[in-house]
Design an enzyme around this catalytic site. Structure first.
Site, PDB file in Angstrom:
ATOM      1  N   SER A 145       0.850  -1.202   0.000  1.00  0.00           N
ATOM      2  CA  SER A 145       0.000   0.000   0.000  1.00  0.00           C
ATOM      3  C   SER A 145       0.875   1.238   0.000  1.00  0.00           C
ATOM      4  O   SER A 145       1.998   1.216   0.518  1.00  0.00           O
ATOM      5  CB  SER A 145      -0.866   0.015   1.263  1.00  0.00           C
ATOM      6  OG  SER A 145      -1.493   1.275   1.408  1.00  0.00           O
ATOM      7  N   TYR A 160      -1.389  -0.759  10.275  1.00  0.00           N
ATOM      8  CA  TYR A 160      -1.604  -1.128   8.868  1.00  0.00           C
ATOM      9  C   TYR A 160      -0.395  -0.691   8.039  1.00  0.00           C
ATOM     10  O   TYR A 160       0.130  -1.459   7.227  1.00  0.00           O
ATOM     11  CB  TYR A 160      -2.888  -0.466   8.362  1.00  0.00           C
ATOM     12  CG  TYR A 160      -3.213  -0.744   6.908  1.00  0.00           C
ATOM     13  CD1 TYR A 160      -3.707  -1.981   6.505  1.00  0.00           C
ATOM     14  CD2 TYR A 160      -3.049   0.249   5.935  1.00  0.00           C
ATOM     15  CE1 TYR A 160      -4.024  -2.222   5.163  1.00  0.00           C
ATOM     16  CE2 TYR A 160      -3.369   0.018   4.605  1.00  0.00           C
ATOM     17  CZ  TYR A 160      -3.860  -1.224   4.223  1.00  0.00           C
ATOM     18  OH  TYR A 160      -4.168  -1.463   2.908  1.00  0.00           O
ATOM     19  N   LYS A 164       2.037  -3.246   5.973  1.00  0.00           N
ATOM     20  CA  LYS A 164       2.271  -3.103   4.529  1.00  0.00           C
ATOM     21  C   LYS A 164       3.745  -2.810   4.231  1.00  0.00           C
ATOM     22  O   LYS A 164       4.259  -3.208   3.179  1.00  0.00           O
ATOM     23  CB  LYS A 164       1.365  -2.010   3.957  1.00  0.00           C
ATOM     24  CG  LYS A 164      -0.131  -2.393   3.955  1.00  0.00           C
ATOM     25  CD  LYS A 164      -0.391  -3.682   3.208  1.00  0.00           C
ATOM     26  CE  LYS A 164      -1.851  -3.879   2.844  1.00  0.00           C
ATOM     27  NZ  LYS A 164      -2.083  -5.200   2.199  1.00  0.00           N
TER      28      LYS A 164
HETATM   29  P1  NAP Z   1     -11.718  -5.935   0.231  1.00  0.00           P
HETATM   30  O1  NAP Z   1     -12.699  -5.605  -0.823  1.00  0.00           O
HETATM   31  O2  NAP Z   1     -12.105  -5.862   1.672  1.00  0.00           O
HETATM   32  O3  NAP Z   1     -11.118  -7.381  -0.091  1.00  0.00           O
HETATM   33  C1  NAP Z   1     -10.297  -8.064   0.794  1.00  0.00           C
HETATM   34  C2  NAP Z   1     -10.698  -9.515   0.798  1.00  0.00           C
HETATM   35  O4  NAP Z   1      -9.813 -10.249   1.667  1.00  0.00           O
HETATM   36  C3  NAP Z   1     -12.123  -9.733   1.336  1.00  0.00           C
HETATM   37  O5  NAP Z   1     -12.821 -10.603   0.487  1.00  0.00           O
HETATM   38  C4  NAP Z   1     -11.860 -10.361   2.699  1.00  0.00           C
HETATM   39  O6  NAP Z   1     -12.899 -11.217   3.129  1.00  0.00           O
HETATM   40  C5  NAP Z   1     -10.605 -11.143   2.422  1.00  0.00           C
HETATM   41  N1  NAP Z   1      -9.929 -11.548   3.660  1.00  0.00           N
HETATM   42  C6  NAP Z   1      -9.865 -10.884   4.836  1.00  0.00           C
HETATM   43  N2  NAP Z   1      -9.187 -11.609   5.730  1.00  0.00           N
HETATM   44  C7  NAP Z   1      -8.815 -12.755   5.112  1.00  0.00           C
HETATM   45  C8  NAP Z   1      -8.108 -13.902   5.530  1.00  0.00           C
HETATM   46  N3  NAP Z   1      -7.642 -14.028   6.778  1.00  0.00           N
HETATM   47  N4  NAP Z   1      -7.902 -14.905   4.637  1.00  0.00           N
HETATM   48  C9  NAP Z   1      -8.392 -14.815   3.374  1.00  0.00           C
HETATM   49  N5  NAP Z   1      -9.079 -13.750   2.929  1.00  0.00           N
HETATM   50  C10 NAP Z   1      -9.295 -12.729   3.791  1.00  0.00           C
HETATM   51  O7  NAP Z   1     -10.431  -5.000   0.115  1.00  0.00           O
HETATM   52  P2  NAP Z   1      -9.608  -4.426  -1.133  1.00  0.00           P
HETATM   53  O8  NAP Z   1      -9.665  -2.960  -1.031  1.00  0.00           O
HETATM   54  O9  NAP Z   1      -9.931  -5.117  -2.384  1.00  0.00           O
HETATM   55  O10 NAP Z   1      -8.137  -4.832  -0.635  1.00  0.00           O
HETATM   56  C11 NAP Z   1      -7.356  -5.816  -1.259  1.00  0.00           C
HETATM   57  C12 NAP Z   1      -5.903  -5.596  -0.840  1.00  0.00           C
HETATM   58  O11 NAP Z   1      -5.484  -4.323  -1.309  1.00  0.00           O
HETATM   59  C13 NAP Z   1      -5.681  -5.587   0.667  1.00  0.00           C
HETATM   60  O12 NAP Z   1      -4.460  -6.220   0.954  1.00  0.00           O
HETATM   61  C14 NAP Z   1      -5.598  -4.124   0.989  1.00  0.00           C
HETATM   62  O13 NAP Z   1      -4.887  -3.874   2.165  1.00  0.00           O
HETATM   63  C15 NAP Z   1      -4.895  -3.601  -0.241  1.00  0.00           C
HETATM   64  N6  NAP Z   1      -5.046  -2.176  -0.485  1.00  0.00           N
HETATM   65  C16 NAP Z   1      -6.271  -1.624  -0.691  1.00  0.00           C
HETATM   66  C17 NAP Z   1      -6.369  -0.255  -0.907  1.00  0.00           C
HETATM   67  C18 NAP Z   1      -7.681   0.431  -1.137  1.00  0.00           C
HETATM   68  O14 NAP Z   1      -7.713   1.669  -1.160  1.00  0.00           O
HETATM   69  N7  NAP Z   1      -8.766  -0.285  -1.325  1.00  0.00           N
HETATM   70  C19 NAP Z   1      -5.208   0.540  -0.930  1.00  0.00           C
HETATM   71  C20 NAP Z   1      -3.974  -0.064  -0.728  1.00  0.00           C
HETATM   72  C21 NAP Z   1      -3.902  -1.419  -0.516  1.00  0.00           C
HETATM   73  P3  NAP Z   1     -14.078 -10.602   4.073  1.00  0.00           P
HETATM   74  O15 NAP Z   1     -14.777  -9.587   3.233  1.00  0.00           O
HETATM   75  O16 NAP Z   1     -14.907 -11.823   4.372  1.00  0.00           O
HETATM   76  O17 NAP Z   1     -13.379 -10.023   5.261  1.00  0.00           O
END
Ligand code: NAP
Length: 254
Positions: A145, A160, A164
């Site tokens: 991130s 967090y 990251k």
């Molecule tokens: P998201 O829509 O919440 O997707 C994350 C997924 O991971 C969800 O389906 C969640 O399931 C699943 N998950 C959570 N804990 C888990 C575990 N222990 N084992 C397996 N799966 C698990 O979030 P996203 O925004 O797409 O994020 C994806 C990645 O990008 C993450 O690593 C996040 O930190 C990173 N990221 C996101 C952003 C942003 O702005 N969105 C920015 C920088 C980095 P549940 O829904 O059931 O919890």
């Protein structure tokens, strides 16, 4: 015809945290499938992850796997190896965040955020690397991130940002160790992406402040991060390892 030109034609790929309908993992799985890969989507809830895999078409798998659980990661990889005979790509995408300030972080918050993001990345990488070593080829893409690079300040708290940043260190150390065996390891550092990770906790005022800081003036789309993962997973990035690929609309220009 489109598939014949796929950048991942015939590749076997795992994406963790891939069930969330508007998530980066789901978008990545979709784009990889469009490019000819066979996918295993991993996530916490059976129904959701099976539905996500079914949406991609026949031959893709949706499996329950909590990435915090090393044994579960190894079991799932064994199942896939029995079926596929090898694994070409792993995207460590599963992650959670919490908008806490330093003094608000309880031990259980630290454990939850570090476990899913950092330990999960280690667990899944340890599970797939023996197969990639045998093949002498493979690509691992870790989702870090911009918070790791700028000390948080977007949505997630200091724990967090630390998790990251840990992923960046792990990425580079794995890249160094595994390069002689033909395995590339890279990280994508998304900025502010329009998904459901903020779980309704982002106020309109906070959103406005974040957008003011982004030169492109908008949040990123999950598909735009998927594109970065596709590049790193594919042979287009054959000479790229240990890299951080920024995808943040200019939030970190310096
Ligand atoms: P998201 O829509 O919440 O997707 C994350 C997924 O991971 C969800 O389906 C969640 O399931 C699943 N998950 C959570 N804990 C888990 C575990 N222990 N084992 C397996 N799966 C698990 O979030 P996203 O925004 O797409 O994020 C994806 C990645 O990008 C993450 O690593 C996040 O930190 C990173 N990221 C996101 C952003 C942003 O702005 N969105 C920015 C920088 C980095 P549940 O829904 O059931 O919890």
């Amino acid at each position: 015809m489109a598939q014949a030109m796929g950048l991942l034609q015939g590749r076997r790929a795992i994406v963790t945290g891939a069930a969330s309908p508007r998530g980066i993992g789901r978008a990545t799985a979709r784009l990889f499938a469009e490019h000819g890969a066979t996918l295993a989507l991993l996530d916490l809830e059976r129904e959701a992850v099976e539905a996500a895999a079914a949406e991609l078409g026949e031959g893709h798998l949706g499996l329950v796997c909590d990435v915090c659980d090393g044994k579960a990661c190894r079991r799932v990889v064994e199942t896939l190896l029995d079926r596929w005979g090898g694994i070409d790509v792993l995207v460590n995408n599963a992650g959670i965040t919490q908008p806490l300030r330093l003094s608000q972080i309880r031990p259980e918050d630290y454990d939850a955020v570090l476990d899913v993001n950092l330990r999960g990345t280690l667990n899944m990488s340890q599970a797939v690397v023996p197969a990639m070593r045998r093949q002498r080829t493979g690509s691992i893409v870790n989702i870090s991130s911009v918070s790791a690079q700028r000390g948080g300040g977007v949505f997630g708290g200091p724990h967090y940002a630390a998790a990251k940043a840990g992923i960046l260190g792990l990425t580079k150390a794995m890249a160094r160790e595994l390069a002689p065996e033909g395995i590339r390891v890279n990280a994508v550092c998304p900025g502010f992406i329009d998904t459901d990770i903020t779980a309704g906790e982002l106020s309109p005022e906070r959103l406005e402040r974040i957008l003011e800081e982004i030169p492109l003036g908008r949040p990123g789309e999950a598909r735009e991060i998927a594109g970065c993962c596709l590049f790193l997973a594919s042979d287009l990035a054959g000479y790229v390892t240990g890299a951080e690929l920024d995808a943040n609309g200019g939030l970190l220009i310096h």
